[in-house]
Design an enzyme around this catalytic site. Structure first.
Site, short mmCIF file in Angstrom:
data_model
loop_
_atom_site.label_atom_id
_atom_site.label_comp_id
_atom_site.label_asym_id
_atom_site.label_seq_id
_atom_site.Cartn_x
_atom_site.Cartn_y
_atom_site.Cartn_z
N ASP A 69 -13.60 31.79 26.77
CA ASP A 69 -12.72 32.68 26.02
C ASP A 69 -13.12 34.15 26.12
OD1 ASP A 69 -15.04 32.32 24.58
OD2 ASP A 69 -14.10 31.35 22.86
N ASP B 69 -15.67 27.16 11.52
CA ASP B 69 -14.49 26.43 11.04
C ASP B 69 -14.19 25.22 11.93
OD1 ASP B 69 -13.41 27.57 13.31
OD2 ASP B 69 -11.95 28.83 12.26
N HIS C 72 -14.26 25.05 15.31
CA HIS C 72 -13.55 25.24 16.59
C HIS C 72 -14.44 25.10 17.81
CE1 HIS C 72 -14.30 29.85 16.03
NE2 HIS C 72 -15.17 29.41 16.93
N GLU D 72 -8.66 27.49 17.06
CA GLU D 72 -8.76 27.52 15.61
C GLU D 72 -8.06 26.30 14.99
OE1 GLU D 72 -10.94 29.34 14.70
OE2 GLU D 72 -10.51 31.48 14.67
C1 GLP Z 1 -17.16 32.10 18.81
C2 GLP Z 1 -16.90 31.57 20.21
C3 GLP Z 1 -17.22 30.11 20.30
C4 GLP Z 1 -18.59 29.83 19.73
C5 GLP Z 1 -18.61 30.23 18.28
C6 GLP Z 1 -19.92 29.94 17.60
O1 GLP Z 1 -16.11 31.87 17.95
N1 GLP Z 1 -15.57 31.81 20.63
O2 GLP Z 1 -17.13 29.69 21.66
O3 GLP Z 1 -18.91 28.49 19.88
O4 GLP Z 1 -18.33 31.61 18.21
O5 GLP Z 1 -20.74 31.06 17.65
P1 GLP Z 1 -22.26 31.10 17.30
O6 GLP Z 1 -22.96 30.38 18.40
O7 GLP Z 1 -22.61 32.55 17.27
O8 GLP Z 1 -22.42 30.42 15.99
#
Ligand code: GLP
Length: 283
Positions: free
Chosen positions: A80, A155, A157, A162
């Site tokens: 993404d 959340d 995802h 989402e």
């Molecule tokens: C973002 C990314 C996800 C990732 C998530 C968790 O939303 N788009 O791909 O898994 O954050 O992030 P973190 O690893 O900082 O908790």
């Protein structure tokens, strides 16, 4: 009688590895990725951003430097990108919060992957719908993703899918939830001096359907804060309200590497630990 291996394969849908801390979780994840890169030097890696995989990427950089782990033929596709953002190497890292910059700083500049072999959704594409179709076509042209790395959003995802995203969704533009905006603001934007309003409220993301077409998955989660949502994703009902629960529909090999804190609310915690012990004893 069935072997432990076949019970693992048929009885539980995924290989769950629980490690004592973030460091050990990162080591195990890097080991899984490195194994593939050695076995298939021209493999296609699906990559993720966020704070979770940073330790894994550090280990891969170390392996490249110490053992010559070779990425020269590897292709990568990222999950993404924030809508409106793209690589701005002329700015300091803190001011460029694009995922393209994250990948460059946290992994690409430390290994020998060829820039032309790396793919990240273009948050600045004029026609984002056409771009998303092309991105899907590029993945297909490369032969599909061999191993997709995934973090877990607060959340529930995967990527930026989402709650409410179809479990058959494809690469597309999506609006971010308040929780994701809060989480990512705290983790990245705040220290860089941005206001919450200034951060992008949309993103381009691979869909759940796209992710599930990968040949294998590697999901990483660490920290107490994610314990509840980890249990929901892995053991709760399969639902578009927790898009990471789609991993339960995955038909290829799925690896889940957790630290003790993230694993602490799993109902089958003891069973997963037992299976891994049995695997190392008998297989
Ligand atoms: C973002 C990314 C996800 C990732 C998530 C968790 O939303 N788009 O791909 O898994 O954050 O992030 P973190 O690893 O900082 O908790």
């Amino acid at each position: 009688m069935k072997s432990v291996k076949s019970i693992c394969k048929e009885g539980i849908f995924i290989n769950i590895y629980i490690r004592e801390d973030y460091e050990k979780m990162s080591e195990k994840a890097a080991e899984i990725i490195a194994k593939l890169v050695k076995e298939k030097p021209n493999c296609v890696l699906g990559l993720a951003t966020g704070s979770t995989p940073i330790g894994t990427y550090k280990k891969l950089i170390q392996m490249h430097k110490d053992e010559g782990l070779d990425f020269s033929k590897v292709k990568t596709f990222n999950l993404d990108e924030y809508y409106g953002l793209g690589l701005d190497l002329d700015k300091p890292y803190a001011e460029d919060q694009s995922y393209a910059r994250f990948m460059y700083e946290e992994l690409f500049k430390g290994i020998n992957v060829k820039p032309e072999n790396t793919h990240i959704p273009n948050g600045r594409a004029k026609d984002s719908e056409a771009f998303c179709r092309e991105y899907e076509a590029e993945i297909k042209k490369a032969g599909g993703v061999d191993l997709q790395v995934l973090g877990l959003g607060g959340d529930g995802h995967f990527a930026f899918n989402e709650p409410g995203s179809s479990l058959a969704s494809r690469t597309r533009r999506i609006a971010l939830t308040e929780q994701t905006l809060d989480d990512n603001y705290e983790a990245f934007y705040k220290d860089a001096g941005f206001s919450r309003e200034e951060m992008p409220h949309f993103a381009i993301t691979m869909g759940i359907g796209t992710i599930l077409e990968s040949k294998s998955l590697l999901m990483l989660v660490n920290g107490k804060k994610k314990a509840k949502i980890t249990a929901k994703a892995l053991e709760g009902p399969i639902t578009s309200s927790v898009t990471a629960s789609s991993i339960q529909l995955f038909s290829g090999e799925a690896y889940v590497v957790l630290d003790e804190e993230a694993a602490s609310k799993l109902d089958r915690y003891d069973f997963y630990k037992h299976i891994e012990k049995m695997e190392s004893k008998y297989l």
